[in-house]
Design a protein around this motif. Structure first.
Motif, PDB file in Angstrom:
ATOM      1  N   LYS A 137       0.811  -1.224   0.000  1.00 21.11           N
ATOM      2  CA  LYS A 137       0.000   0.000   0.000  1.00 21.11           C
ATOM      3  C   LYS A 137       0.839   1.266   0.000  1.00 21.11           C
ATOM      4  CE  LYS A 137      -4.434  -0.937   2.187  1.00 21.11           C
ATOM      5  NZ  LYS A 137      -4.302  -1.775   3.396  1.00 21.11           N
ATOM      6  N   SER A 138       1.793   1.329   0.937  1.00 19.72           N
ATOM      7  CA  SER A 138       2.458   2.615   1.179  1.00 19.72           C
ATOM      8  C   SER A 138       3.874   2.707   0.638  1.00 19.72           C
ATOM      9  CB  SER A 138       2.487   2.902   2.674  1.00 19.72           C
ATOM     10  OG  SER A 138       1.248   2.631   3.253  1.00 19.72           O
ATOM     11  N   TYR A 139       4.428   1.620   0.147  1.00 19.88           N
ATOM     12  CA  TYR A 139       5.810   1.653  -0.353  1.00 19.88           C
ATOM     13  C   TYR A 139       5.821   1.054  -1.762  1.00 19.88           C
ATOM     14  CZ  TYR A 139       6.975   2.744   4.497  1.00 19.88           C
ATOM     15  OH  TYR A 139       7.045   3.336   5.745  1.00 19.88           O
ATOM     16  N   ARG A 140       5.053   1.666  -2.649  1.00 20.53           N
ATOM     17  CA  ARG A 140       4.840   1.121  -3.994  1.00 20.53           C
ATOM     18  C   ARG A 140       6.135   1.051  -4.811  1.00 20.53           C
ATOM     19  NH1 ARG A 140       1.287  -1.762  -4.926  1.00 20.53           N
ATOM     20  NH2 ARG A 140       1.667  -1.426  -7.127  1.00 20.53           N
ATOM     21  N   PHE A 141       7.128   1.812  -4.412  1.00 17.98           N
ATOM     22  CA  PHE A 141       8.379   1.835  -5.183  1.00 17.98           C
ATOM     23  C   PHE A 141       9.256   0.602  -4.954  1.00 17.98           C
ATOM     24  CE2 PHE A 141      10.846   2.822  -1.427  1.00 17.98           C
ATOM     25  CZ  PHE A 141       9.920   3.462  -0.612  1.00 17.98           C
ATOM     26  N   VAL A 142       8.869  -0.259  -4.014  1.00 18.31           N
ATOM     27  CA  VAL A 142       9.649  -1.492  -3.789  1.00 18.31           C
ATOM     28  C   VAL A 142       9.388  -2.455  -4.947  1.00 18.31           C
ATOM     29  CG1 VAL A 142       9.854  -3.511  -2.269  1.00 18.31           C
ATOM     30  CG2 VAL A 142       9.681  -1.218  -1.284  1.00 18.31           C
ATOM     31  N   ASP A 143      10.427  -3.143  -5.430  1.00 13.69           N
ATOM     32  CA  ASP A 143      10.289  -3.996  -6.615  1.00 13.69           C
ATOM     33  C   ASP A 143      10.049  -5.461  -6.296  1.00 13.69           C
ATOM     34  OD1 ASP A 143      11.024  -2.112  -8.931  1.00 13.69           O
ATOM     35  OD2 ASP A 143      12.574  -1.721  -7.421  1.00 13.69           O
ATOM     36  N   ILE A 144      10.756  -5.980  -5.288  1.00 11.28           N
ATOM     37  CA  ILE A 144      10.646  -7.412  -5.001  1.00 11.28           C
ATOM     38  C   ILE A 144      10.533  -7.617  -3.494  1.00 11.28           C
ATOM     39  CG2 ILE A 144      11.758  -9.686  -5.246  1.00 11.28           C
ATOM     40  CD1 ILE A 144      13.422  -8.560  -7.514  1.00 11.28           C
ATOM     41  N   VAL A 145       9.580  -8.471  -3.094  1.00 12.45           N
ATOM     42  CA  VAL A 145       9.433  -8.835  -1.684  1.00 12.45           C
ATOM     43  C   VAL A 145       9.428 -10.352  -1.588  1.00 12.45           C
ATOM     44  CG1 VAL A 145       7.897  -8.763   0.336  1.00 12.45           C
ATOM     45  CG2 VAL A 145       8.053  -6.761  -1.174  1.00 12.45           C
ATOM     46  N   PHE A 146      10.328 -10.898  -0.778  1.00  9.39           N
ATOM     47  CA  PHE A 146      10.292 -12.344  -0.538  1.00  9.39           C
ATOM     48  C   PHE A 146      10.673 -12.626   0.906  1.00  9.39           C
ATOM     49  CE2 PHE A 146      14.934 -13.220  -1.171  1.00  9.39           C
ATOM     50  CZ  PHE A 146      15.304 -12.009  -1.748  1.00  9.39           C
ATOM     51  N   GLY A 147      10.544 -13.894   1.320  1.00  5.96           N
ATOM     52  CA  GLY A 147      10.651 -14.187   2.745  1.00  5.96           C
ATOM     53  C   GLY A 147      11.893 -14.976   3.108  1.00  5.96           C
ATOM     54  N   PHE A 152      16.627 -18.798  -1.941  1.00  7.65           N
ATOM     55  CA  PHE A 152      17.326 -19.432  -3.069  1.00  7.65           C
ATOM     56  C   PHE A 152      16.716 -19.030  -4.414  1.00  7.65           C
ATOM     57  CE2 PHE A 152      13.822 -22.252  -2.105  1.00  7.65           C
ATOM     58  CZ  PHE A 152      13.388 -22.681  -3.360  1.00  7.65           C
ATOM     59  N   LYS A 153      15.491 -18.437  -4.374  1.00  7.28           N
ATOM     60  CA  LYS A 153      14.786 -18.096  -5.616  1.00  7.28           C
ATOM     61  C   LYS A 153      15.073 -16.691  -6.121  1.00  7.28           C
ATOM     62  CE  LYS A 153      10.472 -18.923  -6.761  1.00  7.28           C
ATOM     63  NZ  LYS A 153       9.003 -18.983  -6.625  1.00  7.28           N
ATOM     64  N   LEU A 154      16.031 -16.006  -5.546  1.00  8.54           N
ATOM     65  CA  LEU A 154      16.250 -14.597  -5.911  1.00  8.54           C
ATOM     66  C   LEU A 154      16.342 -14.387  -7.425  1.00  8.54           C
ATOM     67  CD1 LEU A 154      16.868 -11.618  -5.352  1.00  8.54           C
ATOM     68  CD2 LEU A 154      19.230 -12.241  -4.879  1.00  8.54           C
ATOM     69  N   ALA A 155      17.100 -15.230  -8.121  1.00  5.89           N
ATOM     70  CA  ALA A 155      17.281 -15.017  -9.572  1.00  5.89           C
ATOM     71  C   ALA A 155      15.943 -15.142 -10.305  1.00  5.89           C
ATOM     72  CB  ALA A 155      18.287 -16.015 -10.124  1.00  5.89           C
ATOM     73  N   GLU A 156      15.147 -16.113  -9.913  1.00  5.82           N
ATOM     74  CA  GLU A 156      13.850 -16.322 -10.565  1.00  5.82           C
ATOM     75  C   GLU A 156      12.924 -15.126 -10.340  1.00  5.82           C
ATOM     76  OE1 GLU A 156      12.186 -20.158  -9.722  1.00  5.82           O
ATOM     77  OE2 GLU A 156      10.242 -19.642 -10.609  1.00  5.82           O
ATOM     78  N   LEU A 157      12.945 -14.595  -9.109  1.00 11.49           N
ATOM     79  CA  LEU A 157      12.083 -13.454  -8.792  1.00 11.49           C
ATOM     80  C   LEU A 157      12.553 -12.201  -9.524  1.00 11.49           C
ATOM     81  CD1 LEU A 157      11.663 -14.043  -4.954  1.00 11.49           C
ATOM     82  CD2 LEU A 157      10.087 -14.644  -6.787  1.00 11.49           C
ATOM     83  N   LEU A 158      13.864 -12.054  -9.630  1.00 13.91           N
ATOM     84  CA  LEU A 158      14.415 -10.896 -10.325  1.00 13.91           C
ATOM     85  C   LEU A 158      14.024 -10.957 -11.804  1.00 13.91           C
ATOM     86  CD1 LEU A 158      16.228  -8.420 -10.126  1.00 13.91           C
ATOM     87  CD2 LEU A 158      18.208  -9.884 -10.436  1.00 13.91           C
ATOM     88  N   TYR A 159      14.095 -12.152 -12.350  1.00 15.62           N
ATOM     89  CA  TYR A 159      13.727 -12.296 -13.762  1.00 15.62           C
ATOM     90  C   TYR A 159      12.249 -11.954 -13.972  1.00 15.62           C
ATOM     91  CZ  TYR A 159      13.443 -13.824 -18.506  1.00 15.62           C
ATOM     92  OH  TYR A 159      13.241 -13.823 -19.850  1.00 15.62           O
ATOM     93  N   ARG A 160      11.426 -12.418 -13.028  1.00 13.55           N
ATOM     94  CA  ARG A 160       9.993 -12.073 -13.114  1.00 13.55           C
ATOM     95  C   ARG A 160       9.793 -10.564 -13.077  1.00 13.55           C
ATOM     96  NH1 ARG A 160       6.392 -14.756  -8.680  1.00 13.55           N
ATOM     97  NH2 ARG A 160       4.999 -13.020  -9.115  1.00 13.55           N
ATOM     98  N   ARG A 161      10.568  -9.890 -12.233  1.00 11.26           N
ATOM     99  CA  ARG A 161      10.454  -8.437 -12.122  1.00 11.26           C
ATOM    100  C   ARG A 161      10.858  -7.760 -13.434  1.00 11.26           C
ATOM    101  NH1 ARG A 161      10.263  -4.171 -12.868  1.00 11.26           N
ATOM    102  NH2 ARG A 161      10.350  -2.282 -11.616  1.00 11.26           N
TER     103      ARG A 161
END
Ligand code: SAH
Ligand code: SF4
Ligand code: F3S
Length: 484
Positions: A137-147, A152-161
């Motif tokens: 809601k309040s930090y729309r400029f963030v690109d990727i959020v993971f837990g 280990f999925k960072l590359a996959e998430l970055l590619y999705r972004r």
């Protein structure tokens, strides 16, 4: 990591493989091409900055995340004026969360100046649904959020972004498996953390860790030993075995192994000189562990044994499963077996319902044990934990007064205890150039005490014999006796 991964062999025309870690190497290669292209267009390398909050588990996770980013082609920087900024967050106390929100505002101003910048958030805070809602809601400029379960999925998430061009959120409730063999970028060439287990099953009533790190899962001994052997071959002389409660290591494996047995195996690895571990829960510290520690010269003479409170009544409310008397007996037993051991602890002040009498019990433990050092924390209410629902929260001014009294005493004792080795020669692992004194190095004794001594940077990563000339409370000034 998988040795000699041949990226040219990865066929990007095919759909991504289903199995890990092959799937992530596929996405690393996809991202690599994207980063290369972008960097050619800009005429400069793309820079990545990782910022770590919280404990050693998070530090180790950040080394893995940086390992992936470097494989993708980012260059590392400490400066947040970067093209990729990653915050690996902690939520153990409310202050940790506040710091992240504060710094996010600053990152937004940087992003406005650099349209190529990407901001990623991961770690324990992201496992909380309210936090993710607030970011959406309040930090729309963030690109990727993971837990914490899918780093280990960072590359996959970055590619999705890259593909989707909008915020990517992927937070898992639990972990199905442990993914081995991904790249790692170590902060120090000569020492390393090694995860032996993930998560925690203890549910101390104040603590959020079991909710954000999930159930306890141990790595197989052969994977741990294999990783340490590779680290040693790569120049590592000291490892820190990491887990929220290492004493319950191995219980959930198909073929159960105890922590003491694991330590024995690790201490047989040739070339490895020092073994540390964190953290030991007093509840299930076994006689076997004490025996192995006493008999192996490679295992450091240091035990971090969080007491949390000295009041048996409060300990029960905290769900710690030991009493003050049991804790003190355990300390006696350890000191009898290993007289030169250095003991450190964690203490919480102001747990709900804590009275002056309860607090004095804590002070009494501090007097009796005489810790080398103690981390003292003001109780912080964490949503969703049993203690957050307890009614009799202690007023702030009372907590502050107790905290100050405790801290003063802890520091006085620490200054007396830490100087006990003055005027002796001790083995010191030289770690880095001294940040204050030109021509000096900073190193650590086996019992974790810091020593500053004059020496050449070629000694970094080596164990030297150092004469401890002067004790300055929490550290020593020394000079080289000779180099091993
Ligand atoms: N697994 C470790 C501790 C991990 S958290 C152990 O059990 O020893 C590190 C320390 O943070 C804890 O030992 C505790 O002292 C402190 N801590 C955890 N939750 C807290 C809370 N809600 N408020 C204040 N301190 C807390
Ligand atoms: Fe938290 Fe207790 Fe687990 Fe430590 S053992 S992480 S304090 S629940
Ligand atoms: Fe913080 Fe998570 Fe460690 S909450 S203390 S970073 S396990």
């Amino acid at each position: 990591m998988i040795e000699n991964t041949d990226f040219a062999e990865i066929n990007l025309e095919l759909p991504p493989p289903e199995e890990e870690s092959a799937r992530q190497y596929y996405f690393i290669e996809k991202c690599r091409r994207w980063v290369k292209k972008e960097s050619e267009e800009l005429g400069r390398p793309l820079m990545a900055c990782t910022v770590t909050f919280g404990c050693q588990m998070n530090s180790r996770d950040s080394e893995k995340l940086l390992g992936i980013l470097k494989q993708i082609g980012y260059e590392e920087t400490d400066d947040e004026h970067a093209d990729f900024v990653l915050y690996n967050t902690c939520t153990v106390r409310e202050n940790a969360n506040k710091r992240v929100y504060g710094r996010l505002g600053y990152l937004n101003t940087l992003k406005k100046k650099n349209p190529h910048m990407m901001i990623a958030l991961c770690g324990c805070m992201m496992q909380e649904a309210e936090v993710v809602e607030k970011i959406r809601k309040s930090y729309r400029f963030v690109d990727i959020v993971f837990g914490t379960h899918n780093i280990f999925k960072l590359a996959e998430l970055l590619y999705r972004r890259f593909e989707e061009r909008r915020m990517v959120v992927d937070v898992w409730k639990g972990a199905e498996r442990i993914v081995e063999d991904l790249p790692v970028e170590r902060k120090y060439p000569f020492k390393s953390g090694v995860n032996i287990m993930f998560g925690c099953n203890n549910f101390c009533s104040y603590c959020i860790v079991p909710y954000v790190r999930g159930r306890e899962r141990s790595r197989r001994p052969e994977d741990i030993i294999g990783e340490i052997r590779r680290l040693v071959a790569d120049g590592v002389v000291e490892v820190m075995l990491l887990g929220q409660n290492v004493n319950s290591y191995g219980k959930n494996l198909d073929e159960p192994v105890t922590f003491a047995q694991l330590l024995e195996q690790v201490s047989q690895i040739p070339g490895l000189e020092r073994i540390r571990f964190m953290t030991s829960h007093p509840r299930d510290l076994s006689d076997d562990l004490i025996r192995v520690m006493a008999s192996s010269p490679k295992i450091c003479r240091h035990l971090h044994l969080p007491v949390q409170s000295g009041s048996s009544r409060i300990l029960k409310e905290m769900n710690r499963h030991y009493t003050k008397e049991q804790y003190l007996e355990l300390v006696d037993k350890i000191r009898k077996a290993i007289p030169d051991i250095s003991l450190t602890t964690d203490i919480i002040v102001g747990f709900p319902g804590e009275t002056e009498e309860d607090f004095l019990e804590t002070m009494d433990v501090v007097e009796k044990v005489r810790y080398d050092s103690a981390f003292t924390f003001i109780y912080s209410k964490r949503t969703g934990t049993p203690a957050a629902g307890m009614e009799n929260q202690v007023p702030e001014d009372v907590v502050k007064d107790r905290f100050d009294r405790l801290l003063r005493r802890v520091q006085e004792i620490s200054a007396e205890v830490c100087g006990r080795d003055v005027h002796t020669v001790q083995e010191v692992l030289a770690e880095e150039p001294d940040s204050h004194l030109e021509g000096y190095l900073t190193g650590r004794m086996d019992n974790n005490t810091i020593v500053h001594f004059p020496g050449d940077i070629s000694l970094i990563g080596k164990i030297a014999d150092v004469y401890l000339e002067e004790s300055r409370g929490f550290y020593y000034m020394g000079r080289l006796a000779r180099t091993n």
